[in-house]
Design an enzyme around this catalytic site. Structure first.
Site, PDB file in Angstrom:
ATOM      1  N   GLU A   1      49.077  46.687  48.518  1.00  0.00           N
ATOM      2  CA  GLU A   1      49.964  47.063  47.421  1.00  0.00           C
ATOM      3  C   GLU A   1      49.172  47.094  46.113  1.00  0.00           C
ATOM      4  O   GLU A   1      48.493  46.115  45.774  1.00  0.00           O
ATOM      5  CB  GLU A   1      51.100  46.048  47.261  1.00  0.00           C
ATOM      6  CG  GLU A   1      52.256  46.228  48.206  1.00  0.00           C
ATOM      7  CD  GLU A   1      53.470  45.408  47.776  1.00  0.00           C
ATOM      8  OE1 GLU A   1      54.574  45.729  48.246  1.00  0.00           O
ATOM      9  OE2 GLU A   1      53.328  44.453  46.988  1.00  0.00           O
ATOM     10  N   CYS A   2      49.265  48.186  45.399  1.00  0.00           N
ATOM     11  CA  CYS A   2      48.678  48.309  44.064  1.00  0.00           C
ATOM     12  C   CYS A   2      47.198  47.916  44.072  1.00  0.00           C
ATOM     13  O   CYS A   2      46.367  48.672  44.563  1.00  0.00           O
ATOM     14  CB  CYS A   2      49.483  47.503  43.049  1.00  0.00           C
ATOM     15  SG  CYS A   2      49.248  48.073  41.340  1.00  0.00           S
TER      16      CYS A   2
END
Length: 436
Positions: free
Chosen positions: A327-328
Site C-alpha cells: 500500500e502506498c
C-alpha cells in the site's frame, strides 16, 4: 467497563486540536483514568501519539470509509476497555465530502451518531469578542451536534482571555480552559503531517509538558463531567478479511502506516501477525502465507532500502509462491526504483514494473472507492472497498503490469484503473480502510 466520551474539534486545521488532545489524555492517564484516544478520519500519525500518551492502542473512526455498523462496533470496543474515550477531529468539525448524510467523513457525523458532546478548541489569536460569533455559528449549525464547551488557545494576555471568555459566556457555553501562546508545545512536522511518534526522541518529556499544560490551564473535572455515555456494543464486525492465516507485516519507521482496526480485526479472525523490519534487513517469516508492505516513508530511506539484501531477496523469494501486497509506500518499494528528494534513484524490489519519484512531487489526497479487478490480498475479484490516498510521490514510469483496482473518488466520480498486479504481487497507492 462502559466508558463515557467527548469529541475535541476546532473550526479549522492548525487550531491546536492535537496539542490539546494529547495534553488532556496524558493528564487524565496521569490521574489513573483508563483513557482511549481516537482519531476521526484517515490518519496514521496522530493515533501513534495518542497511544504514547494513553498507553492504549490508537484507533480511527471514519464515517465515510467505515459502515455505520463498524463504527458502532469499534466505538463499543473502545468503550469496553476504557473509562473515558476522547475523539480528536480532523480539519474543521464539519469538514468532509459532499454526499450521503452521516457518511461525509466529518467528525460531526460521529458526534451525531454516537451522541457525544463536542469541545471546540478555538485559536483566538488576532481576535477577542469576535470569537463568540464563531462559537455561535458552530453551536447552531447542526441541531444533531452539541457544542458543550470551549477551550481557548493562543491566548495573549489575561485581558485577551477575559474579553473572549465573557463574550462566549453570554451564549451559555462554558469555557473549559485557556492555553497561552507557546510555540514550544508544537510537534515537528514533515510532508505528510507530524514527524512520527517513534522518531520523536524526547516524546516522553514532551507529553509530560503537555500534560502539565492541561493540568494548569484546562478544567479537567468539568471536561470529564460533560462526557456522555457510549452505548454501542462491542460486536465483531470485520473491516477487511485477513489476507492469510500467518501474515508477515513490515513494521518500522519506513513502513508504519497500517490501521490498528485492521490488525485487530485480522487477529480476531484468527490470523497471526508476524512483524519484520526491512530497515533492519529482516525478511518475511518463511512460515507465513501472505506478506503485507504498508505505507510509510520509504522515500526518506531509499539508500538503506536499496542495500538491505536479506529483505530484498526474502521478499522476492516469498513472492514466487505466496501473495505480497503493498500500500502506498509499500507499493513504491515493490516497483523498480524510487527517486528521492535529491533526485537520486534507488533500485527497489522490481516485482512490479513502475518507478516513482519524490523529487517530482504531486499531491494526491482524498477519499477513494475501489473495486478489485482480480483476486488479491484485498479480496476476491469484484470486492468493493473504501479508503483514501495521501501521497506526494508521482509515477515516472508506469510499467506494463495489469491494474489492480478500478478507482473512483469519494463522491463516485471515476478516476480509472489504478495499482498493479503481476503473479502473486499486487499494490496500489490506495489505503484500504473497510469493505464497501
Amino acid at each position: 467497563m462502559t466508558a463515557r466520551g467527548f469529541i475535541i474539534a476546532a473550526p479549522r486545521s492548525g487550531s491546536g486540536k492535537t496539542t490539546v488532545t494529547l495534553g488532556v489524555v496524558a493528564a487524565l492517564a496521569r490521574r489513573g483514568i483508563a483513557v482511549r484516544a481516537v482519531k476521526s478520519g484517515p490518519d496514521y500519525i496522530d493515533p501513534a501519539f495518542h497511544a504514547a500518551a494513553t498507553g492504549q492502542p490508537g484507533l480511527n473512526l471514519d464515517s465515510f470509509a467505515m459502515p455505520p455498523a463498524l463504527i458502532d462496533a469499534l466505538a463499543g470496543e473502545a468503550a469496553a476497555q476504557a473509562e473515558i474515550v476522547v475523539i480528536e477531529a480532523s480539519m474543521g468539525l464539519f469538514d468532509g465530502i459532499m454526499g450521503e448524510p452521516g457518511r461525509t467523513g466529518a467528525a460531526a457525523d460521529l458526534a451525531g451518531r454516537l451522541g457525544l458532546p463536542v469541545v471546540l478548541v478555538l485559536d483566538i489569536s488576532g481576535q477577542s469578542q469576535s470569537a463568540a460569533a464563531v462559537v455561535r455559528g458552530f453551536a447552531t449549525h447542526d441541531p444533531e451536534v452539541r457544542i458543550a464547551g470551549v477551550i481557548l488557545n493562543k491566548v495573549a494576555s489575561e485581558r485577551h482571555r477575559a474579553q473572549a471568555s465573557e463574550a462566549i459566556g453570554r451564549l451559555g457555553i462554558q469555557i473549559l480552559g485557556s492555553l497561552p501562546r507557546d510555540a514550544t508545545m508544537s510537534l515537528p512536522e514533515r510532508h505528510l503531517g507530524l514527524v512520527q511518534a517513534q522518531e520523536h526522541g524526547g516524546l516522553g518529556e514532551h507529553l509530560a509538558r503537555l500534560a502539565g499544560l492541561a493540568q494548569a490551564h484546562v478544567d479537567l473535572e468539568a471536561l470529564v463531567a460533560l462526557a456522555a455515555p457510549i452505548t454501542c456494543n462491542a460486536i465483531d464486525f470485520p473491516a477487511l478479511a485477513p489476507p492469510g492465516q500467518r501474515i508477515a507485516l513490515a513494521r518500522d519507521v519506513a513502513f508504519s502506516f497500517v490501521y490498528e482496526h485492521l490488525i485487530a480485526g485480522w487477529r480476531r479472525a484468527g490470523a497471526e501477525i508476524m512483524p519484520f523490519s526491512p530497515l533492519a534487513d529482516e525478511a518475511p517469516d518463511a512460515s507465513c502465507d501472505a506478506c503485507w508492505l504498508p505505507g510509510g516513508y520509504p522515500e526518506l530511506h531509499g539508500g538503506r532500502l536499496a542495500a538491505v539484501s536479506r529483505f530484498l531477496d526474502g521478499v522476492r523469494d516469498f513472492a514466487q509462491t505466496r501473495p505480497v501486497h503493498g500500500e502506498c509506500g509499500g507499493f513504491m518499494v515493490l516497483g523498480a526504483a524510487i527517486e528521492d528528494a535529491e533526485g537520486v534513484s534507488h533500485p527497489m524490489l522490481g516485482l512490479l514494473g513502475h518507478a516513482t519519484s519524490f523529487a517530482r512531487r504531486k499531491l494526491n489526497l482524498g477519499y477513494r472507492r475501489a473495486v478489485t479487478l482480480a483476486a488479491s490480498p484485498l479480496g476476491p475479484v469484484g470486492t468493493g472497498l473504501r479508503g483514501h490516498e495521501f501521497h506526494y510521490a508521482s509515477v515516472t514510469s508506469s510499467g506494463d503490469d495489469a491494474p489492480l483496482v478500478a478507482l473512483s473518488d469519494g463522491q463516485g466520480k471515476e478516476i480509472g484503473p489504478a495499482g498493479a498486479r503481476r503473479g502473486h504481487v499486487s499494490g496500489t497507492f490506495f489505503h484500504a480502510i473497510a469493505l464497501e
